[in-house]
Design a protein around this motif. Structure first.
Motif, PDB file in Angstrom:
ATOM      1  N   ILE A 144       3.719  10.035 -32.165  1.00  0.00           N
ATOM      2  CA  ILE A 144       2.684  10.626 -33.002  1.00  0.00           C
ATOM      3  C   ILE A 144       2.754  12.146 -32.912  1.00  0.00           C
TER       4      ILE A 144
ATOM      5  N   SER B 263       0.501  15.530 -32.514  1.00  0.00           N
ATOM      6  CA  SER B 263      -0.813  16.058 -32.117  1.00  0.00           C
ATOM      7  C   SER B 263      -0.827  17.545 -32.420  1.00  0.00           C
TER       8      SER B 263
ATOM      9  N   HIS C 208      10.064  10.697 -26.183  1.00  0.00           N
ATOM     10  CA  HIS C 208      10.015  11.836 -27.101  1.00  0.00           C
ATOM     11  C   HIS C 208       8.845  11.749 -28.069  1.00  0.00           C
ATOM     12  N   GLY C 209       8.540  12.880 -28.693  1.00  0.00           N
ATOM     13  CA  GLY C 209       7.465  12.950 -29.660  1.00  0.00           C
ATOM     14  C   GLY C 209       7.972  12.762 -31.078  1.00  0.00           C
ATOM     15  N   SER C 210       7.220  13.288 -32.036  1.00  0.00           N
ATOM     16  CA  SER C 210       7.488  13.007 -33.448  1.00  0.00           C
ATOM     17  C   SER C 210       8.474  13.993 -34.072  1.00  0.00           C
ATOM     18  N   ALA C 211       8.901  15.016 -33.301  1.00  0.00           N
ATOM     19  CA  ALA C 211       9.880  16.016 -33.754  1.00  0.00           C
ATOM     20  C   ALA C 211       9.802  16.250 -35.268  1.00  0.00           C
TER      21      ALA C 211
ATOM     22  N   TYR D 180      12.651  17.402 -37.677  1.00  0.00           N
ATOM     23  CA  TYR D 180      13.778  16.484 -37.865  1.00  0.00           C
ATOM     24  C   TYR D 180      13.458  15.377 -38.862  1.00  0.00           C
TER      25      TYR D 180
ATOM     26  N   ASN E 257      18.580  10.717 -32.315  1.00  0.00           N
ATOM     27  CA  ASN E 257      19.179   9.629 -31.554  1.00  0.00           C
ATOM     28  C   ASN E 257      18.195   8.446 -31.486  1.00  0.00           C
TER      29      ASN E 257
ATOM     30  N   TYR F 210      23.875  14.157 -32.591  1.00  0.00           N
ATOM     31  CA  TYR F 210      24.029  15.595 -32.333  1.00  0.00           C
ATOM     32  C   TYR F 210      23.731  15.990 -30.894  1.00  0.00           C
TER      33      TYR F 210
HETATM   34  P1  NAI Z   1       9.474  16.190 -29.354  1.00  0.00           P
HETATM   35  O1  NAI Z   1       9.834  15.225 -28.289  1.00  0.00           O
HETATM   36  O2  NAI Z   1       8.946  15.635 -30.605  1.00  0.00           O
HETATM   37  O3  NAI Z   1      10.748  17.056 -29.706  1.00  0.00           O
HETATM   38  C1  NAI Z   1      11.300  18.045 -28.857  1.00  0.00           C
HETATM   39  C2  NAI Z   1      12.777  18.221 -29.139  1.00  0.00           C
HETATM   40  O4  NAI Z   1      13.488  17.180 -28.510  1.00  0.00           O
HETATM   41  C3  NAI Z   1      13.157  18.111 -30.598  1.00  0.00           C
HETATM   42  O5  NAI Z   1      13.044  19.343 -31.248  1.00  0.00           O
HETATM   43  C4  NAI Z   1      14.572  17.643 -30.505  1.00  0.00           C
HETATM   44  O6  NAI Z   1      15.409  18.755 -30.253  1.00  0.00           O
HETATM   45  C5  NAI Z   1      14.569  16.766 -29.305  1.00  0.00           C
HETATM   46  N1  NAI Z   1      14.409  15.329 -29.590  1.00  0.00           N
HETATM   47  C6  NAI Z   1      13.267  14.593 -29.586  1.00  0.00           C
HETATM   48  N2  NAI Z   1      13.519  13.335 -29.875  1.00  0.00           N
HETATM   49  C7  NAI Z   1      14.849  13.232 -30.070  1.00  0.00           C
HETATM   50  C8  NAI Z   1      15.729  12.163 -30.386  1.00  0.00           C
HETATM   51  N3  NAI Z   1      15.289  10.901 -30.568  1.00  0.00           N
HETATM   52  N4  NAI Z   1      17.042  12.440 -30.529  1.00  0.00           N
HETATM   53  C9  NAI Z   1      17.502  13.671 -30.350  1.00  0.00           C
HETATM   54  N5  NAI Z   1      16.739  14.707 -30.045  1.00  0.00           N
HETATM   55  C10 NAI Z   1      15.414  14.501 -29.888  1.00  0.00           C
HETATM   56  O7  NAI Z   1       8.425  17.222 -28.698  1.00  0.00           O
HETATM   57  P2  NAI Z   1       7.637  18.457 -29.371  1.00  0.00           P
HETATM   58  O8  NAI Z   1       8.494  19.161 -30.349  1.00  0.00           O
HETATM   59  O9  NAI Z   1       7.087  19.196 -28.227  1.00  0.00           O
HETATM   60  O10 NAI Z   1       6.411  17.811 -30.134  1.00  0.00           O
HETATM   61  C11 NAI Z   1       6.422  17.425 -31.490  1.00  0.00           C
HETATM   62  C12 NAI Z   1       5.180  16.608 -31.772  1.00  0.00           C
HETATM   63  O11 NAI Z   1       5.248  15.382 -31.028  1.00  0.00           O
HETATM   64  C13 NAI Z   1       3.908  17.303 -31.316  1.00  0.00           C
HETATM   65  O12 NAI Z   1       2.931  17.098 -32.294  1.00  0.00           O
HETATM   66  C14 NAI Z   1       3.545  16.609 -30.023  1.00  0.00           C
HETATM   67  O13 NAI Z   1       2.170  16.615 -29.795  1.00  0.00           O
HETATM   68  C15 NAI Z   1       4.053  15.212 -30.269  1.00  0.00           C
HETATM   69  N6  NAI Z   1       4.395  14.436 -29.062  1.00  0.00           N
HETATM   70  C16 NAI Z   1       4.128  13.103 -29.101  1.00  0.00           C
HETATM   71  C17 NAI Z   1       4.484  12.286 -28.062  1.00  0.00           C
HETATM   72  C18 NAI Z   1       4.238  10.826 -28.204  1.00  0.00           C
HETATM   73  O14 NAI Z   1       4.042  10.350 -29.301  1.00  0.00           O
HETATM   74  N7  NAI Z   1       4.266  10.058 -27.143  1.00  0.00           N
HETATM   75  C19 NAI Z   1       5.150  12.809 -26.863  1.00  0.00           C
HETATM   76  C20 NAI Z   1       5.461  14.230 -26.950  1.00  0.00           C
HETATM   77  C21 NAI Z   1       5.085  14.995 -28.010  1.00  0.00           C
END
Ligand code: NAI
Ligand code: MG
Length: 394
Positions: free
Chosen positions: A71, A73, A308-311, A314, A323, A363
């Motif tokens: 999700i 946030s 990981h989050g919702s990136a 991407y 990935n 990537y």
């Molecule tokens: P994120 O985990 O979404 O992404 C951070 C970075 O990690 C990305 O820019 C990308 O480079 C890499 N990444 C993430 N998933 C990947 C995958 N499957 N394959 C390859 N590379 C990957 O964290 P970010 O950018 O801090 O947060 C984005 C949104 O996600 C925010 O709104 C945050 O609140 C939310 N979030 C949600 C979580 C959940 O649903 N459990 C956990 C962490 C963040």
């Protein structure tokens, strides 16, 4: 036998991309199931003023098992701004729906396996006399998921009764004159039943899967009451598991040791905050966010999700490059929870084959910048990775 129903919650951003990929793999591997879609996340907040609608809770109550993507946030000001105009000023307050799920269903046992896939270019390596070696890391972190520093019992400018209660502790004397606005208190609450449950889950897992040690990763020499309770309970429970050693490592030292000899550790058990930290530490040694999966297990319900989050950036690419393996491994954890070990093993083996072969790499595995150009530079797309895993199923 009735088909197994699974509540699928894609959520936002790349959650919507990777979750369907995991479902494709489950189907190809022969898991007989029926997905039941449920709404969760930022869009629901904007549209309905609630990121975790009651109908989603009802579906999880009915089916007991959920697969969750990710999700989005955002901070309070943006949450207020993006709320549908007709819902504004009606007292809606944004909260994290995944934390909400953990609390509603008391998903108190979080499991985060961090295992090396040999051949992954993202694996931890170490220089040695012989050259570069790549130790195989196989660590499973058990994180208490509902209490500790995440219990939410905290104040800035605590009310008078709270200050008075704290003042009964001699060590509070040096804070007694701090003005309210300058005083922030976040409490770290451990309860013995929850501590027992997470420690027991860790030992049972170690026994079932043949790990030699369970490490309590806390800081009992300083945080004596809470960390101390976990260590004491672990000592008591260890007596039932004579074949498994109990190790006690401070979280700070653990973060150093894990970059020196990560292969030495087996099962690790921690409170909420330290479990979050140490599991990210080990995840970084075994492929990072593209590989990190987790289980949230309660007594009546269990939810499986990538770390990981919702990136969001991407999610807008015409061809997705993220990935899908972290999401697929989350589905593997779900299969293990459901007793479908054979299908779980088949999928894991297929991922291992694709990674070892090294022909198809997203990537992140190719160590390329995360832009759409990565595809032109030889990175596989999300779909290509999933296809390769499906083709590698034996
Ligand atoms: P994120 O985990 O979404 O992404 C951070 C970075 O990690 C990305 O820019 C990308 O480079 C890499 N990444 C993430 N998933 C990947 C995958 N499957 N394959 C390859 N590379 C990957 O964290 P970010 O950018 O801090 O947060 C984005 C949104 O996600 C925010 O709104 C945050 O609140 C939310 N979030 C949600 C979580 C959940 O649903 N459990 C956990 C962490 C963040
Ligand atoms: Mg984290």
């Amino acid at each position: 036998m009735a088909r197994r129903t699974i509540v699928t919650m894609p959520g936002d951003g790349i959650g919507k991309i990777v979750l369907p990929e995991a479902l494709r793999v489950l189907e190809a591997a022969g898991f007989d199931f029926e997905p039941v879609h449920a709404d969760i996340g930022w869009e629901l907040w904007c549209r309905e003023g609630n990121p975790l609608p009651q109908r989603t809770i009802d579906l999880l109550e009915e089916h007991g098992v959920g697969l969750f993507g990710a999700i989005t946030s955002k901070p309070p000001a943006e949450a207020a701004r993006e709320l549908a105009p007709e819902l504004r000023g009606k007292g809606h307050v944004y909260y994290s729906p995944i934390v909400g799920l953990r609390q509603h269903f008391d998903l108190d046992v979080s499991i985060r396996p961090c295992r090396t896939f040999p051949g992954n270019p993202l694996n931890f390596v170490r220089r040695s006399r012989e050259g570069v070696e790549e130790p195989e890391v196989d660590v499973v972190v058990f994180r208490q998921n509902t209490e500790g520093l995440y219990s939410g019992v905290e104040w800035t400018n605590p009310p008078e009764q709270v200050r008075a209660a704290f003042a009964t502790h001699p060590k509070f004397a040096r804070f007694a004159d701090v003005p309210g606005d300058d005083l922030a208190i976040s409490t770290r609450i451990f309860t013995r039943p929850a501590v027992r449950r997470i420690v027991r889950a860790a030992f049972e897992y170690a026994a079932k899967h043949g790990y030699r040690s369970v490490t309590v990763c806390e800081k009992p020499n300083v945080i004596r009451q809470t960390s101390g309770m976990m260590l004491a309970e672990a000592r008591a429970i260890q007596e039932e598991f004579p074949g498994i050693e109990l190790w006690n490592t401070n979280i700070d030292a653990q973060m150093m040791w894990l970059t020196k000899n990560p292969e030495a550790y087996g099962v690790i058990v921690s409170g909420n905050m330290f479990g979050d930290i140490v599991s990210d530490g080990f995840a970084g040694l075994t492929g990072g966010l593209g590989f990190a999966a987790s289980a949230n297990i309660g007594r009546t319900c269990a939810v499986f999700e990538p770390t990981h989050g919702s990136a969001p950036k991407y999610a807008s690419y015409e061809t997705s490059i993220v990935n899908p393996i972290a999401m697929i491994l989350s589905a593997v954890l779900m299969l293990e929870h459901l007793g479908e070990q054979a299908i779980a093993d088949r999928i894991r083996a297929a991922i291992a084959r694709v990674v070892a072969e090294g022909r198809v790499r997203t990537y992140d595995m190719a160590r390329l910048p995360g832009s759409p150009d990565a595809l032109k530079q030889g990175a596989a797309s999300t779909t290509e990775m999933t296809d390769a895993i499906i083709a590698a199923l034996d």
